[in-house]
Design a protein around this motif. Sequence first.
Motif, PDB file in Angstrom:
ATOM      1  N   GLY A 149       0.769  -1.225   0.000  1.00 18.81           N
ATOM      2  CA  GLY A 149       0.000   0.000   0.000  1.00 18.81           C
ATOM      3  C   GLY A 149       0.806   1.284   0.000  1.00 18.81           C
ATOM      4  O   GLY A 149       0.242   2.367   0.022  1.00 18.81           O
ATOM      5  N   THR A 150       2.127   1.182  -0.049  1.00 22.31           N
ATOM      6  CA  THR A 150       2.966   2.390  -0.050  1.00 22.31           C
ATOM      7  C   THR A 150       3.350   2.749  -1.485  1.00 22.31           C
ATOM      8  O   THR A 150       3.303   1.913  -2.395  1.00 22.31           O
ATOM      9  CB  THR A 150       4.262   2.170   0.759  1.00 22.31           C
ATOM     10  OG1 THR A 150       5.057   1.179   0.093  1.00 22.31           O
ATOM     11  CG2 THR A 150       3.958   1.720   2.183  1.00 22.31           C
ATOM     12  N   LEU A 151       3.766   3.998  -1.673  1.00 26.91           N
ATOM     13  CA  LEU A 151       4.196   4.458  -2.991  1.00 26.91           C
ATOM     14  C   LEU A 151       5.436   3.704  -3.451  1.00 26.91           C
ATOM     15  O   LEU A 151       5.522   3.263  -4.598  1.00 26.91           O
ATOM     16  CB  LEU A 151       4.468   5.974  -2.945  1.00 26.91           C
ATOM     17  CG  LEU A 151       4.702   6.645  -4.294  1.00 26.91           C
ATOM     18  CD1 LEU A 151       3.490   6.484  -5.200  1.00 26.91           C
ATOM     19  CD2 LEU A 151       5.019   8.117  -4.088  1.00 26.91           C
ATOM     20  N   TRP A 152       6.395   3.534  -2.532  1.00 24.15           N
ATOM     21  CA  TRP A 152       7.612   2.819  -2.923  1.00 24.15           C
ATOM     22  C   TRP A 152       7.334   1.337  -3.150  1.00 24.15           C
ATOM     23  O   TRP A 152       7.984   0.692  -3.969  1.00 24.15           O
ATOM     24  CB  TRP A 152       8.735   3.031  -1.901  1.00 24.15           C
ATOM     25  CG  TRP A 152       8.514   2.435  -0.537  1.00 24.15           C
ATOM     26  CD1 TRP A 152       7.936   3.020   0.535  1.00 24.15           C
ATOM     27  CD2 TRP A 152       8.903   1.119  -0.103  1.00 24.15           C
ATOM     28  NE1 TRP A 152       7.916   2.158   1.615  1.00 24.15           N
ATOM     29  CE2 TRP A 152       8.509   0.990   1.250  1.00 24.15           C
ATOM     30  CE3 TRP A 152       9.533   0.046  -0.720  1.00 24.15           C
ATOM     31  CZ2 TRP A 152       8.728  -0.169   1.989  1.00 24.15           C
ATOM     32  CZ3 TRP A 152       9.771  -1.109   0.017  1.00 24.15           C
ATOM     33  CH2 TRP A 152       9.360  -1.210   1.353  1.00 24.15           C
ATOM     34  N   GLY A 153       6.324   0.795  -2.479  1.00 24.04           N
ATOM     35  CA  GLY A 153       5.930  -0.592  -2.728  1.00 24.04           C
ATOM     36  C   GLY A 153       5.341  -0.761  -4.120  1.00 24.04           C
ATOM     37  O   GLY A 153       5.637  -1.739  -4.813  1.00 24.04           O
ATOM     38  N   HIS A 154       4.507   0.211  -4.542  1.00 26.94           N
ATOM     39  CA  HIS A 154       3.961   0.174  -5.906  1.00 26.94           C
ATOM     40  C   HIS A 154       5.077   0.286  -6.940  1.00 26.94           C
ATOM     41  O   HIS A 154       5.072  -0.394  -7.957  1.00 26.94           O
ATOM     42  CB  HIS A 154       2.942   1.300  -6.106  1.00 26.94           C
ATOM     43  CG  HIS A 154       1.634   1.042  -5.434  1.00 26.94           C
ATOM     44  ND1 HIS A 154       0.814  -0.010  -5.785  1.00 26.94           N
ATOM     45  CD2 HIS A 154       1.003   1.700  -4.433  1.00 26.94           C
ATOM     46  CE1 HIS A 154      -0.280   0.014  -5.020  1.00 26.94           C
ATOM     47  NE2 HIS A 154      -0.180   1.037  -4.185  1.00 26.94           N
ATOM     48  N   PHE A 155       6.039   1.187  -6.666  1.00 24.39           N
ATOM     49  CA  PHE A 155       7.163   1.344  -7.583  1.00 24.39           C
ATOM     50  C   PHE A 155       7.956   0.041  -7.691  1.00 24.39           C
ATOM     51  O   PHE A 155       8.329  -0.384  -8.790  1.00 24.39           O
ATOM     52  CB  PHE A 155       8.086   2.484  -7.124  1.00 24.39           C
ATOM     53  CG  PHE A 155       9.322   2.615  -7.969  1.00 24.39           C
ATOM     54  CD1 PHE A 155       9.269   3.261  -9.199  1.00 24.39           C
ATOM     55  CD2 PHE A 155      10.526   2.072  -7.553  1.00 24.39           C
ATOM     56  CE1 PHE A 155      10.401   3.367  -9.989  1.00 24.39           C
ATOM     57  CE2 PHE A 155      11.664   2.169  -8.331  1.00 24.39           C
ATOM     58  CZ  PHE A 155      11.602   2.834  -9.563  1.00 24.39           C
ATOM     59  N   LEU A 156       8.212  -0.599  -6.554  1.00 26.04           N
ATOM     60  CA  LEU A 156       8.947  -1.859  -6.536  1.00 26.04           C
ATOM     61  C   LEU A 156       8.209  -2.932  -7.341  1.00 26.04           C
ATOM     62  O   LEU A 156       8.814  -3.660  -8.144  1.00 26.04           O
ATOM     63  CB  LEU A 156       9.154  -2.316  -5.089  1.00 26.04           C
ATOM     64  CG  LEU A 156       9.990  -3.580  -4.867  1.00 26.04           C
ATOM     65  CD1 LEU A 156      11.402  -3.398  -5.397  1.00 26.04           C
ATOM     66  CD2 LEU A 156      10.020  -3.928  -3.389  1.00 26.04           C
ATOM     67  N   ASN A 157       6.883  -3.018  -7.164  1.00 24.80           N
ATOM     68  CA  ASN A 157       6.081  -3.982  -7.927  1.00 24.80           C
ATOM     69  C   ASN A 157       6.152  -3.702  -9.423  1.00 24.80           C
ATOM     70  O   ASN A 157       6.395  -4.611 -10.233  1.00 24.80           O
ATOM     71  CB  ASN A 157       4.620  -3.944  -7.473  1.00 24.80           C
ATOM     72  CG  ASN A 157       4.413  -4.571  -6.109  1.00 24.80           C
ATOM     73  OD1 ASN A 157       5.182  -5.422  -5.676  1.00 24.80           O
ATOM     74  ND2 ASN A 157       3.380  -4.141  -5.415  1.00 24.80           N
ATOM     75  N   ASP A 158       5.935  -2.428  -9.805  1.00 24.87           N
ATOM     76  CA  ASP A 158       5.927  -2.069 -11.227  1.00 24.87           C
ATOM     77  C   ASP A 158       7.283  -2.310 -11.867  1.00 24.87           C
ATOM     78  O   ASP A 158       7.376  -2.859 -12.979  1.00 24.87           O
ATOM     79  CB  ASP A 158       5.519  -0.603 -11.409  1.00 24.87           C
ATOM     80  CG  ASP A 158       4.069  -0.349 -11.022  1.00 24.87           C
ATOM     81  OD1 ASP A 158       3.320  -1.336 -10.866  1.00 24.87           O
ATOM     82  OD2 ASP A 158       3.692   0.816 -10.863  1.00 24.87           O
ATOM     83  N   ALA A 159       8.348  -1.900 -11.177  1.00 24.25           N
ATOM     84  CA  ALA A 159       9.698  -2.086 -11.721  1.00 24.25           C
ATOM     85  C   ALA A 159      10.018  -3.572 -11.892  1.00 24.25           C
ATOM     86  O   ALA A 159      10.624  -3.979 -12.886  1.00 24.25           O
ATOM     87  CB  ALA A 159      10.732  -1.427 -10.801  1.00 24.25           C
ATOM     88  N   SER A 160       9.578  -4.386 -10.954  1.00 26.04           N
ATOM     89  CA  SER A 160       9.832  -5.832 -11.036  1.00 26.04           C
ATOM     90  C   SER A 160       9.063  -6.468 -12.192  1.00 26.04           C
ATOM     91  O   SER A 160       9.602  -7.302 -12.922  1.00 26.04           O
ATOM     92  CB  SER A 160       9.444  -6.518  -9.721  1.00 26.04           C
ATOM     93  OG  SER A 160      10.181  -6.008  -8.643  1.00 26.04           O
TER      94      SER A 160
END
Length: 194
Positions: A149-160
């Motif tokens: 639910g965090t912004l950096w978590g979304h970024f990590l998911n998208d980048a992966s």
Amino acid sequence: MDYPHQPEHVTLVITHRLLAGKQPEYEQWLEKVMPQAALFDGHLGVNILRPVHGEQTYTVLIRFDTLDNLYRWINSTQRHALIAELPAMLCGPEHIELRPGAAFWFTPPTPERKAPKKWKQFLITLAVIYPSTNLVPWFWGTVLPAAKGTLWGHFLNDASVVALVVFMWMPVVTRLLANWLAPRGKQNLESNDE
């Protein structure tokens, strides 16, 4: 000068048909050209689609972030010097295309074969994206619960997901299903569905 409305990246698709017995020499040439391209601003990577089933055709995909940066590489003295070595290895002129965005994954292995039907491109892309977008958040949610639910978590998911699709799944799947995407016998005589 930057062009308006450029895609997020552009790909130079180069097709080379080798003369018999020139594969080792050509592989050495690739080892020279790939690091040279990587020195240029905006370079995003190179993929090599090597020949299968006894064919002699290589497809080289060179990605840049903008058209301007790609043109700098295309028109560079370094590239012209390397291209001058090619005629002794090829049985015809090189075939070059510019592809915006991710369309390069569906480039036929030879210029004579047509691009796959749009519905096939849709199915392959869905088959790669769907499991990635479900498994990656589950993986990072398990390994890093604080990321949920965090912004950096979304970024990590998208980048992966993007890394998996670009560097692993698409090259493997499009190579394994190349004959289904663009059948050799039928040559895709029917017109492509838009």
